[in-house]
Scaffold this motif. Sequence first.
Motif, PDB file in Angstrom:
ATOM      1  N   TYR A 100      -4.058   1.587  -1.369  1.00 15.83           N
ATOM      2  CA  TYR A 100      -2.710   1.048  -1.539  1.00 15.83           C
ATOM      3  C   TYR A 100      -1.729   1.612  -0.506  1.00 15.83           C
ATOM      4  O   TYR A 100      -0.909   0.882   0.055  1.00 15.83           O
ATOM      5  N   ARG A 103      -2.938   0.478   3.158  1.00 12.48           N
ATOM      6  CA  ARG A 103      -3.229  -0.961   3.224  1.00 12.48           C
ATOM      7  C   ARG A 103      -4.560  -1.239   3.939  1.00 12.48           C
ATOM      8  O   ARG A 103      -4.895  -2.394   4.232  1.00 12.48           O
ATOM      9  N   THR A 286       5.790  -3.264   7.360  1.00 14.02           N
ATOM     10  CA  THR A 286       5.663  -3.781   5.996  1.00 14.02           C
ATOM     11  C   THR A 286       6.216  -2.802   4.972  1.00 14.02           C
ATOM     12  O   THR A 286       6.114  -1.587   5.124  1.00 14.02           O
ATOM     13  N   THR A 288       6.714  -2.510   0.428  1.00 15.58           N
ATOM     14  CA  THR A 288       6.342  -3.111  -0.850  1.00 15.58           C
ATOM     15  C   THR A 288       7.496  -2.959  -1.825  1.00 15.58           C
ATOM     16  O   THR A 288       8.227  -1.964  -1.797  1.00 15.58           O
ATOM     17  N   ARG A 294       9.507  -9.773  -5.444  1.00 11.67           N
ATOM     18  CA  ARG A 294       9.032  -9.971  -4.070  1.00 11.67           C
ATOM     19  C   ARG A 294       9.344 -11.364  -3.542  1.00 11.67           C
ATOM     20  O   ARG A 294       9.975 -11.529  -2.481  1.00 11.67           O
ATOM     21  N   ALA A 310       4.743 -12.405   4.251  1.00 12.87           N
ATOM     22  CA  ALA A 310       3.909 -11.561   3.393  1.00 12.87           C
ATOM     23  C   ALA A 310       2.483 -11.573   3.930  1.00 12.87           C
ATOM     24  O   ALA A 310       1.776 -12.569   3.784  1.00 12.87           O
ATOM     25  N   LEU A 336      -1.333  -5.487  -4.084  1.00 14.41           N
ATOM     26  CA  LEU A 336      -0.582  -5.383  -2.839  1.00 14.41           C
ATOM     27  C   LEU A 336      -0.161  -6.756  -2.311  1.00 14.41           C
ATOM     28  O   LEU A 336       0.936  -6.915  -1.772  1.00 14.41           O
ATOM     29  N   SER A 337      -1.025  -7.747  -2.467  1.00 16.01           N
ATOM     30  CA  SER A 337      -0.703  -9.080  -1.958  1.00 16.01           C
ATOM     31  C   SER A 337       0.517  -9.679  -2.649  1.00 16.01           C
ATOM     32  O   SER A 337       1.182 -10.558  -2.087  1.00 16.01           O
ATOM     33  N   ILE A 340       3.826  -7.039  -1.136  1.00 17.73           N
ATOM     34  CA  ILE A 340       4.091  -6.728   0.277  1.00 17.73           C
ATOM     35  C   ILE A 340       5.060  -7.702   0.937  1.00 17.73           C
ATOM     36  O   ILE A 340       5.093  -8.893   0.592  1.00 17.73           O
ATOM     37  N   THR A 342       6.586  -8.387   5.034  1.00 16.43           N
ATOM     38  CA  THR A 342       6.610  -8.053   6.454  1.00 16.43           C
ATOM     39  C   THR A 342       8.003  -8.357   6.996  1.00 16.43           C
ATOM     40  O   THR A 342       8.472  -9.493   6.906  1.00 16.43           O
TER      41      THR A 342
END
Length: 370
Positions: A100, A103, A286, A288, A294, A310, A336-337, A340, A342
């Motif tokens: 985590y 990444r 990136t 989180t 998100r 993302a 994480l997906s 996250i 960017t």
Amino acid sequence: MKIPLCKPSINKKEIKLVQESLKSSWLTHGPYNTKFEVLFNKKFNIKYSIAMNSCTSALECAVKSLGVKGEIIIPSFTWVSTANAVLNCGSKPVFADIDYKTRNVSLESIKKCVTNKTIAIIAVHFAGLPCDMNKISKFCKRKNIKIIEDSAETLGAKINGKYTGTFGIGCFSFFPTKNITTTEGGMFTTENEKIYSYVKKLIAHGIDKNIKRKFWHRVAVLPGHNFRMPNHLAAIGYSQLKRIEKFNRARNKIANLYNSELSKPFYKINIPYIPKGFTHSYQMYTITVDARIRDKLLYFLKKNNIEASAHFDPPLHSQKYLKKYYKKKLPVTEKLSKEIITLPIFPDMTKKEVFYVIKTIKKFIKNFNL
């Protein structure tokens, strides 16, 4: 103010080099390919480099150079080209989970994926931070597993002074979002002369230039591809590579601004983590945030003319054509997906642009009580 996710830094010298190349007789691969490759070897302490039309092509060449088919372990948390290279070469992708904080692909998960059919691992270095290649290399050596490094996002990044792409076969990208660009393009690297010789033929229709019975003969010795990089694109890469340290310093400076402003506990934002002895090339920056906000934050940034994204949502095992290769649970990848983001980062990004992004994020976060 409108801020792109990324923007390549092309200068007048590179434009001039393209013009000169186009005016010459070299419109396909030519002298600048050699100059680019030689400089690449020198910069990153590599024995053999081959410029080609994409990192995806480099990955396919790397998989084919293994000489056998089987299972290849890859992270699900990456771009589709990693899996496509495996499938297009007749092997099977096996999805591993990630750590985590970094990444990057987790050694613990890799160990769980190994079977008697495992022939290689593609270690994908995420966003500019290298995987823990020292540990991965020791494990793979013990298990006789080959290493391919998807170094598309880590040009210039190091582990204890050793560059990514030098622990196994290296595959680099020069897409416009990357640390240097050739518009489209990639680089294949190896320390093995036999692999180098094989891939040189593979990218050029399988033709062996050393075999000539008559001067006009072109003797093909294997079913190859046309994966070559044109001379004018290699000229851009050659010039850009001379500025890689400058580019990476600029990216790190921007990342430090983000880090100092977004790391305050109130905002509940996780900034990038860098292990001791590792350097980060910040091809992407990136963060989180809580999964509940998100998507809302991404839309808010878009509404305020900030191109955020993302990487990577959805992960590979969620892609329809790859679902059948999803065998083991990937809880960290799933988490994480969904968390996250960017943020924009590129060498020519101004302080004003950076602080506009920061200000917009803070404005959004203050409206939520989580």
